[in-house]
Design a protein around this motif. Structure first.
Motif, PDB file in Angstrom:
ATOM      1  N   LEU B 254      15.267 -27.125 -42.282  1.00  0.00           N
ATOM      2  CA  LEU B 254      16.292 -28.061 -42.766  1.00  0.00           C
ATOM      3  C   LEU B 254      16.064 -28.390 -44.232  1.00  0.00           C
ATOM      4  O   LEU B 254      16.998 -28.406 -45.045  1.00  0.00           O
ATOM      5  CB  LEU B 254      16.261 -29.367 -41.955  1.00  0.00           C
ATOM      6  CG  LEU B 254      16.865 -29.366 -40.559  1.00  0.00           C
ATOM      7  CD1 LEU B 254      16.724 -30.753 -39.931  1.00  0.00           C
ATOM      8  CD2 LEU B 254      18.328 -28.963 -40.591  1.00  0.00           C
ATOM      9  N   LEU B 255      14.787 -28.645 -44.570  1.00  0.00           N
ATOM     10  CA  LEU B 255      14.480 -29.010 -45.955  1.00  0.00           C
ATOM     11  C   LEU B 255      14.773 -27.849 -46.903  1.00  0.00           C
ATOM     12  O   LEU B 255      15.300 -28.048 -48.001  1.00  0.00           O
ATOM     13  CB  LEU B 255      13.003 -29.419 -46.076  1.00  0.00           C
ATOM     14  CG  LEU B 255      12.689 -30.829 -45.564  1.00  0.00           C
ATOM     15  CD1 LEU B 255      11.192 -31.023 -45.420  1.00  0.00           C
ATOM     16  CD2 LEU B 255      13.274 -31.875 -46.509  1.00  0.00           C
ATOM     17  N   ASP B 256      14.441 -26.648 -46.463  1.00  0.00           N
ATOM     18  CA  ASP B 256      14.668 -25.478 -47.320  1.00  0.00           C
ATOM     19  C   ASP B 256      16.158 -25.266 -47.585  1.00  0.00           C
ATOM     20  O   ASP B 256      16.532 -24.696 -48.612  1.00  0.00           O
ATOM     21  CB  ASP B 256      14.108 -24.213 -46.648  1.00  0.00           C
ATOM     22  CG  ASP B 256      12.603 -24.172 -46.751  1.00  0.00           C
ATOM     23  OD1 ASP B 256      12.059 -24.943 -47.571  1.00  0.00           O
ATOM     24  OD2 ASP B 256      11.980 -23.402 -46.008  1.00  0.00           O
ATOM     25  N   SER B 257      16.984 -25.694 -46.652  1.00  0.00           N
ATOM     26  CA  SER B 257      18.410 -25.400 -46.827  1.00  0.00           C
ATOM     27  C   SER B 257      19.168 -26.525 -47.537  1.00  0.00           C
ATOM     28  O   SER B 257      20.398 -26.522 -47.560  1.00  0.00           O
ATOM     29  CB  SER B 257      19.055 -25.085 -45.477  1.00  0.00           C
ATOM     30  OG  SER B 257      18.744 -26.076 -44.545  1.00  0.00           O
ATOM     31  N   LYS B 266      18.471 -18.447 -56.700  1.00  0.00           N
ATOM     32  CA  LYS B 266      17.954 -17.713 -55.546  1.00  0.00           C
ATOM     33  C   LYS B 266      18.850 -17.946 -54.339  1.00  0.00           C
ATOM     34  O   LYS B 266      19.571 -18.932 -54.273  1.00  0.00           O
ATOM     35  CB  LYS B 266      16.539 -18.191 -55.211  1.00  0.00           C
ATOM     36  CG  LYS B 266      15.474 -17.525 -56.050  1.00  0.00           C
ATOM     37  CD  LYS B 266      14.115 -17.802 -55.426  1.00  0.00           C
ATOM     38  CE  LYS B 266      13.002 -17.262 -56.301  1.00  0.00           C
ATOM     39  NZ  LYS B 266      11.708 -17.829 -55.921  1.00  0.00           N
ATOM     40  N   HIS B 267      18.780 -17.006 -53.403  1.00  0.00           N
ATOM     41  CA  HIS B 267      19.518 -17.164 -52.159  1.00  0.00           C
ATOM     42  C   HIS B 267      19.073 -18.432 -51.444  1.00  0.00           C
ATOM     43  O   HIS B 267      17.881 -18.676 -51.319  1.00  0.00           O
ATOM     44  CB  HIS B 267      19.237 -15.961 -51.239  1.00  0.00           C
ATOM     45  CG  HIS B 267      20.482 -15.214 -50.907  1.00  0.00           C
ATOM     46  ND1 HIS B 267      21.689 -15.834 -50.729  1.00  0.00           N
ATOM     47  CD2 HIS B 267      20.696 -13.891 -50.719  1.00  0.00           C
ATOM     48  CE1 HIS B 267      22.600 -14.925 -50.448  1.00  0.00           C
ATOM     49  NE2 HIS B 267      22.014 -13.725 -50.450  1.00  0.00           N
ATOM     50  N   LEU B 268      20.037 -19.246 -50.983  1.00  0.00           N
ATOM     51  CA  LEU B 268      19.684 -20.452 -50.245  1.00  0.00           C
ATOM     52  C   LEU B 268      19.241 -20.049 -48.844  1.00  0.00           C
ATOM     53  O   LEU B 268      20.004 -19.435 -48.109  1.00  0.00           O
ATOM     54  CB  LEU B 268      20.904 -21.370 -50.178  1.00  0.00           C
ATOM     55  CG  LEU B 268      20.676 -22.775 -49.644  1.00  0.00           C
ATOM     56  CD1 LEU B 268      19.756 -23.562 -50.552  1.00  0.00           C
ATOM     57  CD2 LEU B 268      22.004 -23.484 -49.484  1.00  0.00           C
ATOM     58  N   PRO B 269      18.010 -20.383 -48.488  1.00  0.00           N
ATOM     59  CA  PRO B 269      17.572 -19.996 -47.149  1.00  0.00           C
ATOM     60  C   PRO B 269      18.322 -20.789 -46.088  1.00  0.00           C
ATOM     61  O   PRO B 269      18.747 -21.912 -46.335  1.00  0.00           O
ATOM     62  CB  PRO B 269      16.091 -20.357 -47.131  1.00  0.00           C
ATOM     63  CG  PRO B 269      15.823 -21.173 -48.320  1.00  0.00           C
ATOM     64  CD  PRO B 269      17.014 -21.166 -49.218  1.00  0.00           C
ATOM     65  N   GLN B 270      18.540 -20.186 -44.939  1.00  0.00           N
ATOM     66  CA  GLN B 270      19.142 -20.953 -43.857  1.00  0.00           C
ATOM     67  C   GLN B 270      18.413 -20.661 -42.559  1.00  0.00           C
ATOM     68  O   GLN B 270      17.695 -19.664 -42.458  1.00  0.00           O
ATOM     69  CB  GLN B 270      20.633 -20.636 -43.718  1.00  0.00           C
ATOM     70  CG  GLN B 270      21.024 -19.257 -44.166  1.00  0.00           C
ATOM     71  CD  GLN B 270      22.484 -18.985 -43.928  1.00  0.00           C
ATOM     72  OE1 GLN B 270      22.951 -19.157 -42.829  1.00  0.00           O
ATOM     73  NE2 GLN B 270      23.190 -18.553 -44.958  1.00  0.00           N
ATOM     74  N   PRO B 292      10.652 -18.857 -37.016  1.00  0.00           N
ATOM     75  CA  PRO B 292       9.888 -17.771 -37.625  1.00  0.00           C
ATOM     76  C   PRO B 292       8.441 -17.709 -37.134  1.00  0.00           C
ATOM     77  O   PRO B 292       7.775 -16.682 -37.273  1.00  0.00           O
ATOM     78  CB  PRO B 292       9.947 -18.111 -39.121  1.00  0.00           C
ATOM     79  CG  PRO B 292      10.163 -19.583 -39.195  1.00  0.00           C
ATOM     80  CD  PRO B 292      10.956 -19.934 -37.966  1.00  0.00           C
ATOM     81  N   ARG B 293       7.953 -18.777 -36.556  1.00  0.00           N
ATOM     82  CA  ARG B 293       6.541 -18.831 -36.168  1.00  0.00           C
ATOM     83  C   ARG B 293       6.339 -18.629 -34.674  1.00  0.00           C
ATOM     84  O   ARG B 293       5.223 -18.791 -34.162  1.00  0.00           O
ATOM     85  CB  ARG B 293       5.945 -20.189 -36.568  1.00  0.00           C
ATOM     86  CG  ARG B 293       5.977 -20.443 -38.064  1.00  0.00           C
ATOM     87  CD  ARG B 293       5.610 -21.888 -38.356  1.00  0.00           C
ATOM     88  NE  ARG B 293       4.225 -22.188 -38.079  1.00  0.00           N
ATOM     89  CZ  ARG B 293       3.240 -22.010 -38.948  1.00  0.00           C
ATOM     90  NH1 ARG B 293       3.486 -21.534 -40.156  1.00  0.00           N
ATOM     91  NH2 ARG B 293       1.996 -22.304 -38.628  1.00  0.00           N
ATOM     92  N   ALA B 294       7.393 -18.297 -33.965  1.00  0.00           N
ATOM     93  CA  ALA B 294       7.299 -18.237 -32.511  1.00  0.00           C
ATOM     94  C   ALA B 294       6.353 -17.128 -32.052  1.00  0.00           C
ATOM     95  O   ALA B 294       6.286 -16.053 -32.651  1.00  0.00           O
ATOM     96  CB  ALA B 294       8.683 -18.003 -31.915  1.00  0.00           C
ATOM     97  N   THR B 295       5.604 -17.420 -31.002  1.00  0.00           N
ATOM     98  CA  THR B 295       4.757 -16.410 -30.360  1.00  0.00           C
ATOM     99  C   THR B 295       5.079 -16.382 -28.879  1.00  0.00           C
ATOM    100  O   THR B 295       6.023 -17.025 -28.438  1.00  0.00           O
ATOM    101  CB  THR B 295       3.267 -16.750 -30.551  1.00  0.00           C
ATOM    102  OG1 THR B 295       3.046 -18.050 -30.007  1.00  0.00           O
ATOM    103  CG2 THR B 295       2.875 -16.711 -32.015  1.00  0.00           C
ATOM    104  N   GLU B 296       4.273 -15.651 -28.131  1.00  0.00           N
ATOM    105  CA  GLU B 296       4.552 -15.490 -26.706  1.00  0.00           C
ATOM    106  C   GLU B 296       4.576 -16.805 -25.950  1.00  0.00           C
ATOM    107  O   GLU B 296       5.445 -17.029 -25.116  1.00  0.00           O
ATOM    108  CB  GLU B 296       3.499 -14.587 -26.066  1.00  0.00           C
ATOM    109  CG  GLU B 296       4.006 -13.183 -25.854  1.00  0.00           C
ATOM    110  CD  GLU B 296       2.864 -12.267 -25.463  1.00  0.00           C
ATOM    111  OE1 GLU B 296       2.180 -12.614 -24.492  1.00  0.00           O
ATOM    112  OE2 GLU B 296       2.670 -11.247 -26.140  1.00  0.00           O
TER     113      GLU B 296
END
Lengths: 324, 319
Positions: B254-257, B266-270, B292-296
């Motif tokens: 949320l903060l990045d966007s 730069k491209h706005l991350p979403q 992005p950090r998800a694991t099993e």
């Protein structure tokens, strides 16, 4: 405001003019009143004289302008059947219709609006479903049939009420009305109920639709968030908002009932203007038809004007502008 | 001393065809007097339903299924309908998103406000109008006497929202819930109103829950922030902690966007994907499909609350 009134009145003049032409041509096309009035055995000479007397030998446009000219002198012509001035004929019948219609729209509003409010407030309740089912019956079952059932039940079988006609009249304020006597009420109540059912169904559905919409509106949520009780929200906030469509339909219904309470007046043999117009059409009483329909147009224009004025009072966002 | 607002384990369900949807799931937070809590999330995260649940304004088929809502130490959920109605607008008030829609278009502002005054206090209409006028002054409305005679459509959007806020202030409530209260307004008006709300919280000691999707708004306004996702609070902390050191990947996203916080050119991350349908929540962590950090482990085991100051509902919080 003044510009608005001027605009509306000039519109009304155009409407009345166009309407009178249409009615005149239409009535002309229906048939020759002489054929209905005269004894088939009468001589050609008598026939010719009569035709000349009523000006029916003239071309249509000249007949029309003669009519218009007379109207401007305040003369709507004489009835061919009763041989009295059309105005006095209509005004002799009008009180009967007005009292019938007033009683019936009052019944429709007093029952229909609260029922619609309730049905919209608790749309899933059993009572609401019952009200909605009855409202469908109210405006889909034919008026004449319900009228005859009422007569069968209350006049023939039970003998509680007279089967038709207008009751005794008495002086009330400045005019004579049957609503001033008990006997008069016993005559008016059944046709009035009969006449009110359609309007009641319409008012119920309209009020309910407005109520359902309003209950989901943000301003109602906000009012609830202020701690207002539902009763106060309905009466102080919602009622005024939903009264606008209700009043529109109410006005139109009032006009059309006044003008065309034909079916009920015929079934109950009620001596009103609806019965008068039907009789005149059957007898090809041309002056009565034309004058009556022109009066109806004026009535509708007047009712619409009043409805618009009420709008402007109810909804501050409505601005009455001249012209358009 | 009691907190002005203490919400514990609040759970609100909506019965739909099939099974119930849990719009608010075990939500807890407290707001002290004079503090502002920012409740942040995307649409559909359950933040508005949280507000309505506190107000007791959840209509069927919805229902507050569990939890406590304590206002000044009193549990609102234990009250009868009639007692709850007396609390609304009085001890807990709410301001809504759309100032065009929240005021009744056919009634004068003064009449609406006087009604709101008199529902909780017995007084003459004239006295109620005086009260209303004072409330309008508090929120910085010029020539309030004139405004009382106006209809809502004669006021600007910002003015209308000030009227709504003034109505919320009428009875000096302990708690004010503002649901996207400045979202529909111009940025400049929004800034003014936010500054006024901050002042009001300081002066009146009201506890304010500011519901918004805009982290930028709460970063300057709120003392504390709760971030909601799919009906749960996934991160909670002081505004500074959450903004400067977000620990949940969703908060980070949320903060990045936020465009203003981003390097130009730069491209706005979403955050990829969109909020999940509450009726079809994935097993495990509801944010996993977009994370992005998800694991099993995220796919099967729902994350538990880690209570070490800044609460995060995540298996792999950022450090």
């Amino acid at each position: 405001m003044f510009g608005y009134l001027v605009g509306r009145l000039s519109q009304a003049v155009v409407v009345v003019f166009v309407m009178s032409v249409i009615v005149f041509v239409g009535v002309y096309a229906i048939g020759n009143p002489i054929d209905v009035m005269i004894d088939p055995g009468a001589t050609a000479e008598i026939r010719e004289n009569l035709i000349r007397k009523y000006g029916l030998d003239q071309p249509l446009w000249r007949q029309y302008f003669t009519f218009v000219g007379n109207v401007f002198q305040g003369d709507l012509g004489n009835s061919m059947v009763y041989n009295i001035p059309v105005t006095s004929l209509v005004f002799s019948r009008l009180p009967a219709t007005i009292e019938l219609v007033m009683v019936s729209v009052t019944i429709a509003a007093v029952i229909g609006i609260p029922a619609g409010l309730y049905a919209g407030y608790r749309p899933n309740s059993l009572g609401a479903k019952l009200i909605m089912a009855l409202s469908v019956l109210g405006f889909s079952v034919p008026t004449f049939w319900i009228g005859m059932l009422l007569i069968m039940a209350f006049a023939v079988e039970l003998g509680w009420l007279p089967s038709g006609g207008r009751g005794e009249v008495a002086e009330f304020l400045w005019f004579k009305t049957s609503l001033a006597t008990t006997n008069g009420w016993s005559h008016v109540i059944m046709p009035a109920i009969n006449l009110s059912l359609f309007k009641m169904g319409l008012l119920i559905r309209l009020t309910r639709a407005g109520m359902v919409e309003a209950m989901g509106a943000e301003y109602v949520r906000f009012a609830r968030a202020q701690g207002l009780a539902d009763r106060q929200i309905v009466f102080s906030h919602i009622l005024r908002n939903i009264s606008i469509p209700v009043i529109t339909v109410f006005g139109l219904e009032l006009g059309s009932t006044l003008a065309f309470a034909v079916v009920t007046e015929t079934v109950f043999n009620w001596p009103g203007v609806g019965k008068l117009i039907i009789d005149s059409i059957l007898q090809l009483d041309r002056p009565v038809m034309v004058s009556y329909l022109v009066m109806v147009v004026i009535l509708f224009v007047a009712i619409n004007l009043i409805v618009d004025l009420i709008y402007a009072r109810l909804d501050p966002r409505v601005r009455l502008k001249g012209g358009s | 001393m009691n907190a002005a607002l203490d919400v514990q384990g609040l759970t609100t369900r909506f019965a739909t065809r099939g099974d119930a949807v849990t719009a608010v799931n075990d939500v807890s937070f407290t707001v002290q007097k004079g503090r502002i809590l920012g409740l942040v999330g995307e649409s559909g995260s359950g933040k508005s339903v949280t507000g309505f649940s506190i107000m007791g304004l959840i209509d069927a088929p919805g229902e507050v299924a569990a939890g406590k809502v304590m206002v000044d130490g009193q549990d609102l959920r234990a009250l009868s309908d009639e007692d709850m109605r007396k609390m609304r607008g009085n001890r807990v008030a709410m301001v809504f998103q759309d100032p065009m829609m929240t005021l009744n278009p056919v009634l004068r502002v003064g009449d609406q406000m006087a009604m709101a005054v008199r529902v909780h206090r017995k007084m003459s209409k004239a006295a109620a109008l005086k009260e209303a006028q004072r409330a309008l002054e508090t929120v910085g409305i010029p020539s309030p006497e004139e405004r009382l005679r106006a209809y809502p459509h004669q006021l600007s959007g910002g003015m209308r929202q000030r009227v709504a806020i003034a109505m919320a202030l009428l009875h000096r409530p302990s708690v004010i819930i503002a649901d996207e209260a400045t979202t529909a307004l111009d940025v400049s008006i929004q800034g003014q109103i936010l500054a006024e709300v901050r002042d009001l919280a300081d002066q009146t000691g009201a506890a304010i829950v500011w519901i918004t999707h805009d982290l930028g708004v709460v970063s300057s306004l709120a003392d504390d922030i709760c971030v909601m996702y799919a009906g749960r609070i996934v991160e909670r902390g002081t505004a500074q902690q959450v903004i400067d050191h977000p620990r949940h990947p969703y908060t980070q996203g949320l903060l990045d966007s936020i465009p203003a916080l981003h390097e130009p050119g730069k491209h706005l991350p979403q955050i990829p994907g969109s909020t999940p349908q509450l009726s079809r929540l994935p097993q495990g962590c509801p944010f996993r499909p977009r994370c992005p950090r998800a694991t099993e482990i995220c796919a099967t085991v729902p994350p538990a609350d880690t209570k070490d100051g800044q609460t995060v509902l995540c298996h792999h919080p950022l450090e």
